[in-house]
Design an enzyme around this catalytic site. Structure first.
Site, PDB file in Angstrom:
ATOM      1  N   LYS A 179       0.915  -1.332   0.075  1.00 47.57           N
ATOM      2  CA  LYS A 179       0.011   0.085  -0.224  1.00 47.57           C
ATOM      3  C   LYS A 179       0.961   1.337   0.031  1.00 47.57           C
ATOM      4  CE  LYS A 179      -1.671   2.625   3.157  1.00 47.57           C
ATOM      5  NZ  LYS A 179      -1.717   3.961   2.609  1.00 47.57           N
ATOM      6  N   GLY A 230       7.758   5.416   7.450  1.00 47.81           N
ATOM      7  CA  GLY A 230       6.804   6.598   7.494  1.00 47.81           C
ATOM      8  C   GLY A 230       7.165   7.351   8.750  1.00 47.81           C
ATOM      9  N   SER A 231       6.395   8.093   9.350  1.00 48.34           N
ATOM     10  CA  SER A 231       6.679   9.060  10.546  1.00 48.34           C
ATOM     11  C   SER A 231       6.590   8.272  11.999  1.00 48.34           C
ATOM     12  CB  SER A 231       5.646  10.048  10.649  1.00 48.34           C
ATOM     13  OG  SER A 231       4.328   9.396  10.874  1.00 48.34           O
ATOM     14  N   THR A 234       3.177   7.601  13.206  1.00 47.59           N
ATOM     15  CA  THR A 234       2.156   6.386  12.571  1.00 47.59           C
ATOM     16  C   THR A 234       3.021   5.110  12.988  1.00 47.59           C
ATOM     17  OG1 THR A 234       1.668   8.026  10.869  1.00 47.59           O
ATOM     18  CG2 THR A 234       1.022   5.823  10.722  1.00 47.59           C
ATOM     19  N   GLY A 235       4.061   5.247  13.004  1.00 46.70           N
ATOM     20  CA  GLY A 235       5.093   3.814  13.521  1.00 46.70           C
ATOM     21  C   GLY A 235       4.619   3.328  14.998  1.00 46.70           C
ATOM     22  N   GLU A 252      10.621   1.522   9.710  1.00 45.71           N
ATOM     23  CA  GLU A 252      11.630   2.589   9.292  1.00 45.71           C
ATOM     24  C   GLU A 252      11.067   3.917   9.424  1.00 45.71           C
ATOM     25  OE1 GLU A 252      14.682   2.256   8.169  1.00 45.71           O
ATOM     26  OE2 GLU A 252      14.762   0.099   7.838  1.00 45.71           O
ATOM     27  N   CYS A 286      14.327  10.970   5.063  1.00 48.01           N
ATOM     28  CA  CYS A 286      14.243  10.412   6.076  1.00 48.01           C
ATOM     29  C   CYS A 286      15.767  10.861   6.786  1.00 48.01           C
ATOM     30  CB  CYS A 286      13.892   9.105   6.549  1.00 48.01           C
ATOM     31  SG  CYS A 286      15.094   8.015   5.471  1.00 48.01           S
ATOM     32  N   GLU A 383      11.904  16.893  13.713  1.00 54.45           N
ATOM     33  CA  GLU A 383      12.108  16.410  12.269  1.00 54.45           C
ATOM     34  C   GLU A 383      11.453  17.631  11.308  1.00 54.45           C
ATOM     35  OE1 GLU A 383      10.501  12.952  10.108  1.00 54.45           O
ATOM     36  OE2 GLU A 383      12.375  12.670   9.313  1.00 54.45           O
TER      37      GLU A 383
HETATM   38  P1  NAD Z   1       3.030   8.712   7.505  1.00 51.52           P
HETATM   39  O1  NAD Z   1       3.358   8.077   8.778  1.00 51.52           O
HETATM   40  O2  NAD Z   1       1.974  10.076   7.668  1.00 51.52           O
HETATM   41  O3  NAD Z   1       2.413   7.756   6.389  1.00 51.52           O
HETATM   42  C1  NAD Z   1       2.988   6.695   5.723  1.00 51.52           C
HETATM   43  C2  NAD Z   1       2.274   5.657   5.457  1.00 51.52           C
HETATM   44  O4  NAD Z   1       1.519   5.185   6.541  1.00 51.52           O
HETATM   45  C3  NAD Z   1       1.196   6.064   4.542  1.00 51.52           C
HETATM   46  O5  NAD Z   1       1.059   4.944   3.626  1.00 51.52           O
HETATM   47  C4  NAD Z   1      -0.201   6.249   5.115  1.00 51.52           C
HETATM   48  O6  NAD Z   1      -1.321   5.953   4.341  1.00 51.52           O
HETATM   49  C5  NAD Z   1       0.016   5.000   6.046  1.00 51.52           C
HETATM   50  N1  NAD Z   1      -0.732   5.327   7.728  1.00 51.52           N
HETATM   51  C6  NAD Z   1      -1.380   6.263   7.940  1.00 51.52           C
HETATM   52  N2  NAD Z   1      -2.007   6.208   9.270  1.00 51.52           N
HETATM   53  C7  NAD Z   1      -1.710   4.942   9.365  1.00 51.52           C
HETATM   54  C8  NAD Z   1      -2.088   3.851  10.550  1.00 51.52           C
HETATM   55  N3  NAD Z   1      -2.783   4.332  11.563  1.00 51.52           N
HETATM   56  N4  NAD Z   1      -1.858   2.811  10.252  1.00 51.52           N
HETATM   57  C9  NAD Z   1      -1.043   2.093   9.094  1.00 51.52           C
HETATM   58  N5  NAD Z   1      -0.666   2.940   8.227  1.00 51.52           N
HETATM   59  C10 NAD Z   1      -1.277   4.115   8.235  1.00 51.52           C
HETATM   60  O7  NAD Z   1       4.539   9.231   6.890  1.00 51.52           O
HETATM   61  P2  NAD Z   1       4.780  10.027   5.557  1.00 51.52           P
HETATM   62  O8  NAD Z   1       4.266  11.612   6.017  1.00 51.52           O
HETATM   63  O9  NAD Z   1       3.864   9.582   4.469  1.00 51.52           O
HETATM   64  O10 NAD Z   1       6.427  10.260   5.450  1.00 51.52           O
HETATM   65  C11 NAD Z   1       7.205  10.822   5.964  1.00 51.52           C
HETATM   66  C12 NAD Z   1       8.069  10.359   7.062  1.00 51.52           C
HETATM   67  O11 NAD Z   1       8.376   9.002   6.800  1.00 51.52           O
HETATM   68  C13 NAD Z   1       9.021  11.053   7.726  1.00 51.52           C
HETATM   69  O12 NAD Z   1       8.859  11.194   9.226  1.00 51.52           O
HETATM   70  C14 NAD Z   1      10.190  10.433   7.131  1.00 51.52           C
HETATM   71  O13 NAD Z   1      11.390  10.598   8.085  1.00 51.52           O
HETATM   72  C15 NAD Z   1       9.749   9.078   7.231  1.00 51.52           C
HETATM   73  N6  NAD Z   1      10.650   8.099   6.260  1.00 51.52           N
HETATM   74  C16 NAD Z   1      11.478   7.409   7.046  1.00 51.52           C
HETATM   75  C17 NAD Z   1      12.271   6.466   6.082  1.00 51.52           C
HETATM   76  C18 NAD Z   1      13.166   5.372   6.836  1.00 51.52           C
HETATM   77  O14 NAD Z   1      13.778   4.720   6.169  1.00 51.52           O
HETATM   78  N7  NAD Z   1      13.676   5.388   8.034  1.00 51.52           N
HETATM   79  C19 NAD Z   1      12.407   6.621   4.721  1.00 51.52           C
HETATM   80  C20 NAD Z   1      11.636   7.675   4.078  1.00 51.52           C
HETATM   81  C21 NAD Z   1      10.639   8.393   5.101  1.00 51.52           C
END
Ligand code: NAD
Length: 479
Positions: A179, A230-231, A234-235, A252, A286, A383
């Site tokens: 997804k 992701g963030s 959310t993680g 990640e 990230c 961040e």
């Molecule tokens: P986000 O956490 O808002 O969303 C990431 C994904 O999670 C999306 O597909 C979203 O639809 C999904 N999501 C949202 N709520 C959810 C839930 N409750 N349960 C499961 N999935 C859900 O992140 P973003 O704004 O899309 O991305 C930016 C963030 O990602 C930044 O903090 C960045 O540092 C991080 N990031 C980390 C890495 C890494 O390898 N460590 C790489 C790239 C980005």
């Protein structure tokens, strides 16, 4: 094999979900904005709970045969995927720039890196390990696939961040539900189109959808592992929601990477690399440098050299080959960074360059460097994920290391020096998953990547990463 091309210059609609080997429409749709114009340029299908149910069933059905295919045959299919990515590089790169905003050269590089990384991962050997072998017993450690892996990705590097976990899961014998972020679903759907010709039905399912589907995936009993990028916020939700079904997890997450610049460097010589590592993808990376700690003896000179680099940057539509920095990917992130800039302006900090938001369509923000920033300001503690970077000063190296580590994040960091031994010793004291010396932001399919502290859980890539898509099983035989 080529992906279907756009039919018109207006609204692009040539997108499909991939469920059980079928390219299909969904129960909803997503409108996708081009961040360089702020206008909707494409519409794609979106999945809901019912499509997720079908995809999980198909993935479970396909899992045993895919598991039994073996590493070699799966590596061959991954090789074909890499070839298909290269064959379609131009059209995929253009679409990636349109949906994500990054300069076209960087989109090409993202696809190229994804293809090479996929091949690199599929060359890693995961042998059975012999732990004890004597007259009385033989004990071996085997690794078997987990089953079905759910992959959830963000919007900053949608192709690369899908391919890492996707290829890890497939190569190790798992089937997949993928997804993408609702902000950047399009190139991932095209990846699904390519895969529909390469893998048996059900092995890969691609579901574009909103955040709710991500949550349903983390709760679904038919999914054995979630690989989430992701963030941090959310993680943490994913971590909590996955507990009920004891899912395996790779998280990640975000970073607040420090770069410590020692007193022995020539600021002019490192400025280009430090600038690029901070502002690439307009800071939406990230592992970008997010805090610069420069020794007081070279502070002013480094500030000047970085401002010079910022002056050479061309902010604009990523489709223009002259552009070096594209827009923020979405309005939410744009508003967040604009707010941060407004806060900095009233804080007493010194804006060295940038800081003025152009009054034009698109989510553009110029590269902004800030000096004399308070250590407890949001620009330093959070961040920022945008083109605004604080340059802080230090006189005592111990103090710089302590400040660099004084954060809940721990993704990566770097040390810049002419003394490599000194650099290595300082790097080893950074509380991060990756510490570089005289570079920042380099990854490889054979090198583990991931975060310490709140920046994540587990590692992607390398033996370590691949084994996290497998269950270790001890086979113990009495002789
Ligand atoms: P986000 O956490 O808002 O969303 C990431 C994904 O999670 C999306 O597909 C979203 O639809 C999904 N999501 C949202 N709520 C959810 C839930 N409750 N349960 C499961 N999935 C859900 O992140 P973003 O704004 O899309 O991305 C930016 C963030 O990602 C930044 O903090 C960045 O540092 C991080 N990031 C980390 C890495 C890494 O390898 N460590 C790489 C790239 C980005």
């Amino acid at each position: 094999m080529t992906v279907q091309a756009a039919e018109s210059d207006t609204l692009r609609t040539d997108f499909s979900l991939l469920i059980d080997g079928e390219l299909t429409q969904g129960s909803g749709h997503l409108d996708v904005i081009n961040p360089a114009t702020g206008a909707v340029f494409a519409r794609c299908p979106a999945a809901g709970a019912q499509e997720l149910g079908r995809a999980v069933k198909a993935a479970r059905r396909a899992a045993p045969a895919w598991r039994d295919l073996g590493f070699e045959a799966r590596a061959e299919i991954i090789g074909k995927l890499a070839a298909a990515l290269r064959e379609n590089q131009d059209s995929l790169a253009e679409l990636l720039t349109q949906e994500q905003g990054k300069p076209i050269g960087q989109s090409v590089a993202e696809i190229d890196r994804g293809a090479a990384g996929s091949e690199g991962m599929a060359r890693i050997d995961i042998p059975v390990e012999t732990l004890i072998d004597n007259e009385g017993q033989l004990i071996e450690l085997h690794y078997r696939p987990l089953g079905v892996v759910g992959i959830i990705t963000p919007w900053n590097a949608p192709v690369n961040l899908a391919l890492g976990p996707l290829v890890s899961a497939l190569y190790t014998g798992n089937t997949v539900i993928l997804k993408p972020s609702p902000y950047t679903p399009l190139t991932t759907l095209k990846l699904g189109e390519l895969l529909s010709d390469l893998v048996p039905a059900g092995v890969v399912n691609v579901l574009a959808a909103g955040d709710e589907l991500g949550q349903l995936m983390t709760e679904h009993a038919g999914i054995d592992k979630i690989s989430f990028t992701g963030s941090v916020e959310t993680g943490k939700k994913v971590f909590a929601n996955a507990a009920n079904t004891m899912k395996r997890l790779t998280l990640e997450l975000g970073g607040n990477d420090p770069a410590i610049i020692l007193d022995d460097v020539d600021p002019q010589a490192i400025a280009k690399k430090v600038f690029f590592s901070s502002f690439v993808n307009s800071g939406q990376v990230c592992m970008a440098i997010k805090r610069i700690y420069a020794h007081e003896s070279i502070y002013d000179e480094l500030c000047d050299a970085l401002v010079e680099e910022a002056g050479r940057a061309r902010v604009g539509n990523g489709l223009d080959p002259e552009t070096t920095l594209g827009p923020m990917q979405n309005k939410m992130q744009y508003d967040k960074v604009c707010e941060l800039i407004a806060e900095v302006k009233t804080s007493g900090a010194r804006i060295l360059c940038g800081g003025e938001i152009p009054d034009e369509p698109g989510y553009f923000i110029p590269p902004t460097l800030v000096a004399d920033v308070a250590e407890d300001s949001r620009l330093v503690t959070d961040e920022q994920f945008g083109p605004i970077v604080p340059i802080l000063t230090y006189s005592d190296l111990e103090d710089a290391i302590a400040r660099a580590n004084d954060t809940r994040f721990g993704l990566s960091g770097s040390v810049w020096t002419n003394d490599l031994e000194r650099g290595k010793a300082i790097a080893a004291r950074l509380e991060v998953g990756t510490a570089w010396v005289n570079m920042h932001r380099a990854t490889s399919p054979v090198v583990p990547f991931g975060g310490a502290k709140e920046s994540g859980l587990g590692r992607q890539y390398s033996h370590l990463g691949l084994k996290s898509y497998m269950e270790p099983e001890v086979i113990s035989i009495a002789r």
